[in-house]
Enzyme design. Sequence first.
Site, PDB file in Angstrom:
ATOM      1  N   GLU A   1     155.992  85.187 -82.742  1.00 49.32           N
ATOM      2  CA  GLU A   1     154.753  85.489 -82.016  1.00 49.32           C
ATOM      3  C   GLU A   1     153.956  86.563 -82.759  1.00 49.32           C
ATOM      4  OE1 GLU A   1     157.835  85.329 -80.943  1.00 49.32           O
ATOM      5  OE2 GLU A   1     157.980  84.839 -78.809  1.00 49.32           O
TER       6      GLU A   1
ATOM      7  N   CYS B   1     158.664  90.788 -77.766  1.00 46.50           N
ATOM      8  CA  CYS B   1     157.408  90.074 -77.997  1.00 46.50           C
ATOM      9  C   CYS B   1     156.508  90.108 -76.773  1.00 46.50           C
ATOM     10  CB  CYS B   1     157.671  88.626 -78.404  1.00 46.50           C
ATOM     11  SG  CYS B   1     158.252  88.519 -80.099  1.00 46.50           S
TER      12      CYS B   1
ATOM     13  N   CYS C   1     161.025  86.799 -76.422  1.00 44.86           N
ATOM     14  CA  CYS C   1     161.942  87.895 -76.100  1.00 44.86           C
ATOM     15  C   CYS C   1     161.167  89.050 -75.470  1.00 44.86           C
ATOM     16  CB  CYS C   1     162.679  88.348 -77.364  1.00 44.86           C
ATOM     17  SG  CYS C   1     161.664  89.317 -78.484  1.00 44.86           S
TER      18      CYS C   1
ATOM     19  N   HIS D   1     159.008  88.760 -85.526  1.00 47.51           N
ATOM     20  CA  HIS D   1     159.181  87.627 -84.628  1.00 47.51           C
ATOM     21  C   HIS D   1     158.015  86.653 -84.796  1.00 47.51           C
ATOM     22  CE1 HIS D   1     162.256  89.717 -81.817  1.00 47.51           C
ATOM     23  NE2 HIS D   1     162.215  90.323 -82.991  1.00 47.51           N
TER      24      HIS D   1
ATOM     25  N   ASN E   1     159.215  83.404 -87.647  1.00 50.27           N
ATOM     26  CA  ASN E   1     159.992  84.638 -87.780  1.00 50.27           C
ATOM     27  C   ASN E   1     160.382  84.903 -89.238  1.00 50.27           C
ATOM     28  OD1 ASN E   1     161.689  82.348 -87.436  1.00 50.27           O
ATOM     29  ND2 ASN E   1     163.392  83.579 -86.699  1.00 50.27           N
ATOM     30  N   MET E   2     160.580  86.186 -89.541  1.00 52.02           N
ATOM     31  CA  MET E   2     160.951  86.601 -90.901  1.00 52.02           C
ATOM     32  C   MET E   2     162.029  87.682 -90.808  1.00 52.02           C
ATOM     33  SD  MET E   2     157.175  86.903 -92.695  1.00 52.02           S
ATOM     34  CE  MET E   2     157.774  87.007 -94.382  1.00 52.02           C
ATOM     35  N   GLU E   3     163.069  87.517 -91.632  1.00 53.39           N
ATOM     36  CA  GLU E   3     164.163  88.503 -91.693  1.00 53.39           C
ATOM     37  C   GLU E   3     164.354  88.916 -93.149  1.00 53.39           C
ATOM     38  OE1 GLU E   3     167.220  85.937 -90.341  1.00 53.39           O
ATOM     39  OE2 GLU E   3     166.484  85.884 -88.281  1.00 53.39           O
TER      40      GLU E   3
HETATM   41 ZN   LIG Z   1     160.452  88.023 -79.977  1.00 52.39          ZN
END
Ligand SMILES: [Zn+2]
Length: 295
Positions: free
Chosen positions: A104, A132, A129, A102, A89-91
């Site tokens: 995936e 995804c 989630c 996300h 994941n990347m924010e």
């Molecule tokens: Zn997700």
Amino acid sequence: MHAKVMDALGQLPNELASALRPIIEDKNFDSTISPEQFEHLLAHTNLSDSDLRLALLPVAAAYAVVPISNFYVGAIVRGTSGRLYFGANMEFAGASMACTIHAEQSAISHAWIKGETGIKDVTINYSPCGHCRQFMNELNTAKELVIQLPERQPMTLQQYLPESFGPADLGIEDALLSDIDNGITIAEQSELAVAACDAANRSHAPYSKNFSGVALKAKDGRVFVGMYAENAAFNPSLPPLQVALINMNMSGYKLSELVEAALVESAESQISQLARTQALLEALNPDIQMTYVAY
Ligand SMILES: [Zn+2]
């Protein structure tokens, strides 16, 4: 390679760490595991196929860029070629939550960038989630896709997403990761614009027809492309800049090394990537130069 990825070797069982270390330390390691390397790891660890993928998840999660949540999610997808692709994941601090990637999406995009034309299975350290599940339902292999979680039996995506809505409901046959060429040409001939155009040619945008691509240049001159991945439910669509940032991150580059960008998109479509691309680049570093080509 990211220091955190090397450090993750310390979290693995000894036999796996010793067999994986030379693969990860190789200067040509590209955050993927070939079928031959995977067989080698199976032989050295005596783990089952699924247990080995689960055991590798700390390495995938070590790629996470999570300044907001500090929540490390790792994913590993296996392409139809048999090769395994890491993702995380990347924010982005200073940007909208909608920019978040996300794990995936990262692993699937990673496989797509490197030429896979289908995904067989996805291994993740947390339950996928809803966003995804919908994103994965866009894949051309969505009907057969297997999801593996820790301490769970393998289950299909369709078991995780009953009565799903997908591309077929909108009459779309070329789903995500299908090998396509959108046939776009542009007059602009700068290196980054040409690379972004090549990415646009591989983009999946059957709903808006905004075939679009991004190319990013790092300080050392290396170029990373990203294709737009549209979704039948629209909101889970992954913009081309996000896919290019995944490419950069999974290549072991820090986002602070980004110096230049190009976006190529349709001038005829009812949507545009321009505002969101500019906003996220601005949040990453206001000094990044961007070339914009609307064909
Ligand atoms: Zn997700």
